[in-house]
Design a protein around this motif. Structure first.
Motif, PDB file in Angstrom:
ATOM      1  N   PHE A 232     -40.261   3.363  55.912  1.00 56.29           N
ATOM      2  CA  PHE A 232     -40.206   3.961  54.579  1.00 56.29           C
ATOM      3  C   PHE A 232     -38.784   3.967  54.035  1.00 56.29           C
ATOM      4  O   PHE A 232     -38.551   3.582  52.887  1.00 56.29           O
ATOM      5  CB  PHE A 232     -40.773   5.386  54.604  1.00 56.29           C
ATOM      6  N   MET A 233     -37.826   4.414  54.844  1.00 56.82           N
ATOM      7  CA  MET A 233     -36.437   4.499  54.390  1.00 56.82           C
ATOM      8  C   MET A 233     -35.865   3.110  54.101  1.00 56.82           C
ATOM      9  O   MET A 233     -35.112   2.931  53.149  1.00 56.82           O
ATOM     10  CB  MET A 233     -35.583   5.234  55.409  1.00 56.82           C
ATOM     11  N   ALA A 234     -36.219   2.113  54.897  1.00 51.20           N
ATOM     12  CA  ALA A 234     -35.748   0.744  54.658  1.00 51.20           C
ATOM     13  C   ALA A 234     -36.289   0.226  53.329  1.00 51.20           C
ATOM     14  O   ALA A 234     -35.558  -0.395  52.544  1.00 51.20           O
ATOM     15  CB  ALA A 234     -36.161  -0.167  55.806  1.00 51.20           C
ATOM     16  N   LYS A 235     -37.551   0.490  53.061  1.00 53.63           N
ATOM     17  CA  LYS A 235     -38.152   0.048  51.796  1.00 53.63           C
ATOM     18  C   LYS A 235     -37.495   0.763  50.613  1.00 53.63           C
ATOM     19  O   LYS A 235     -37.158   0.137  49.604  1.00 53.63           O
ATOM     20  CB  LYS A 235     -39.652   0.312  51.803  1.00 53.63           C
ATOM     21  N   LEU A 236     -37.289   2.064  50.738  1.00 55.76           N
ATOM     22  CA  LEU A 236     -36.642   2.838  49.676  1.00 55.76           C
ATOM     23  C   LEU A 236     -35.212   2.363  49.452  1.00 55.76           C
ATOM     24  O   LEU A 236     -34.758   2.236  48.313  1.00 55.76           O
ATOM     25  CB  LEU A 236     -36.662   4.331  50.026  1.00 55.76           C
ATOM     26  N   ASP A 237     -34.496   2.045  50.530  1.00 59.77           N
ATOM     27  CA  ASP A 237     -33.129   1.536  50.418  1.00 59.77           C
ATOM     28  C   ASP A 237     -33.113   0.236  49.606  1.00 59.77           C
ATOM     29  O   ASP A 237     -32.211   0.013  48.804  1.00 59.77           O
ATOM     30  CB  ASP A 237     -32.537   1.318  51.812  1.00 59.77           C
ATOM     31  N   GLY A 238     -34.126  -0.601  49.792  1.00 58.33           N
ATOM     32  CA  GLY A 238     -34.212  -1.850  49.048  1.00 58.33           C
ATOM     33  C   GLY A 238     -34.523  -1.656  47.569  1.00 58.33           C
ATOM     34  O   GLY A 238     -34.293  -2.555  46.762  1.00 58.33           O
TER      35      GLY A 238
ATOM     36  N   LYS B 206     -33.263   1.023  45.779  1.00 60.84           N
ATOM     37  CA  LYS B 206     -32.297   1.959  45.198  1.00 60.84           C
ATOM     38  C   LYS B 206     -31.610   1.432  43.939  1.00 60.84           C
ATOM     39  O   LYS B 206     -31.333   2.206  43.020  1.00 60.84           O
ATOM     40  CB  LYS B 206     -31.285   2.405  46.235  1.00 60.84           C
ATOM     41  N   ASP B 207     -31.346   0.124  43.865  1.00 62.52           N
ATOM     42  CA  ASP B 207     -30.687  -0.425  42.669  1.00 62.52           C
ATOM     43  C   ASP B 207     -31.577  -0.284  41.439  1.00 62.52           C
ATOM     44  O   ASP B 207     -31.098   0.018  40.352  1.00 62.52           O
ATOM     45  CB  ASP B 207     -30.301  -1.891  42.887  1.00 62.52           C
ATOM     46  N   GLY B 208     -32.874  -0.493  41.604  1.00 63.37           N
ATOM     47  CA  GLY B 208     -33.807  -0.320  40.492  1.00 63.37           C
ATOM     48  C   GLY B 208     -33.855   1.120  40.011  1.00 63.37           C
ATOM     49  O   GLY B 208     -33.923   1.379  38.807  1.00 63.37           O
TER      50      GLY B 208
ATOM     51  N   GLU C 264     -30.712   1.744  38.005  1.00 66.70           N
ATOM     52  CA  GLU C 264     -30.848   1.181  36.656  1.00 66.70           C
ATOM     53  C   GLU C 264     -31.714   2.058  35.768  1.00 66.70           C
ATOM     54  O   GLU C 264     -31.537   2.094  34.556  1.00 66.70           O
ATOM     55  CB  GLU C 264     -31.438  -0.228  36.734  1.00 66.70           C
ATOM     56  N   ALA C 265     -32.658   2.775  36.360  1.00 72.73           N
ATOM     57  CA  ALA C 265     -33.531   3.681  35.619  1.00 72.73           C
ATOM     58  C   ALA C 265     -32.911   5.081  35.493  1.00 72.73           C
ATOM     59  O   ALA C 265     -33.601   6.029  35.118  1.00 72.73           O
ATOM     60  CB  ALA C 265     -34.893   3.761  36.289  1.00 72.73           C
ATOM     61  N   ASN C 266     -31.630   5.200  35.827  1.00 75.49           N
ATOM     62  CA  ASN C 266     -30.895   6.468  35.730  1.00 75.49           C
ATOM     63  C   ASN C 266     -31.552   7.570  36.569  1.00 75.49           C
ATOM     64  O   ASN C 266     -31.688   8.704  36.128  1.00 75.49           O
ATOM     65  CB  ASN C 266     -30.748   6.899  34.265  1.00 75.49           C
ATOM     66  N   THR C 267     -31.966   7.181  37.785  1.00 74.85           N
ATOM     67  CA  THR C 267     -32.620   8.122  38.699  1.00 74.85           C
ATOM     68  C   THR C 267     -31.845   8.197  40.007  1.00 74.85           C
ATOM     69  O   THR C 267     -31.715   7.203  40.715  1.00 74.85           O
ATOM     70  CB  THR C 267     -34.073   7.681  38.982  1.00 74.85           C
ATOM     71  N   GLU C 268     -31.343   9.376  40.292  1.00 77.96           N
ATOM     72  CA  GLU C 268     -30.630   9.642  41.546  1.00 77.96           C
ATOM     73  C   GLU C 268     -31.658   9.884  42.643  1.00 77.96           C
ATOM     74  O   GLU C 268     -32.627  10.616  42.450  1.00 77.96           O
ATOM     75  CB  GLU C 268     -29.755  10.886  41.380  1.00 77.96           C
ATOM     76  N   ILE C 269     -31.442   9.271  43.797  1.00 77.09           N
ATOM     77  CA  ILE C 269     -32.300   9.491  44.966  1.00 77.09           C
ATOM     78  C   ILE C 269     -31.546  10.369  45.962  1.00 77.09           C
ATOM     79  O   ILE C 269     -30.378  10.125  46.242  1.00 77.09           O
ATOM     80  CB  ILE C 269     -32.654   8.161  45.666  1.00 77.09           C
TER      81      ILE C 269
END
Length: 145
Positions: free
Chosen positions: A50-56, A58-60, A63-68
């Protein structure tokens, strides 16, 4: 039992300790969106994929002005080691307390063995918060799946 947060409700405000230093402020008014991802901790084998997928992704989100912000109840040592071993570049916070888990409406699980972990831990949850501090998406699980 925790009271579940309703979509459209106010996100509880809290400060979380980030791995590597600093804090993440959760909830309250802000310039952009925020996504809080609560995971079970280093003992859960499901977190890596899950974390690896989310890390991939993060740039999107950026761009959507969303902090994770990802958080668990793990100690700073556990979370630091885990983040390093996974090689992820996500903001990871640690030390989520049981009071904070309850404020978020999360299910709280007790450890089954000391080989698993050394503390109670939250079951997964995801919260997307708008710039006004209102929760737009709530996804709370009672299992790691």
């Amino acid at each position: 039992m925790s009271k579940k947060i309703d979509a459209g409700g106010k996100m509880p405000e809290m400060n979380l300790t980030l791995v590597g230093g600093g804090t993440a402020k959760i909830g309250g008014p802000r310039d952009g969106w925020q996504m809080l991802v609560v995971y079970r901790g280093v003992h859960c084998p499901k977190r890596k994929q899950f974390m690896a997928k989310l890390d991939g992704l993060k740039d999107g989100f950026a761009e959507a002005n969303t902090e994770i912000v990802c958080v668990s109840a793990d100690s700073e040592d556990q979370a630091t080691r885990d983040k390093s071993e996974q090689g992820i570049d996500l903001p990871v916070a640690c030390g989520l307390t049981e009071d904070q888990m309850r404020a978020l409406g999360l299910y709280i699980s007790a450890l089954r063995s000391e080989q698993e972990t050394d503390h109670n831990f939250p079951e997964p949850g995801l919260f997307v918060v708008n710039p006004s501090g209102q929760v737009q998406i709530v996804d709370i699980s009672n299992a790691p799946f």
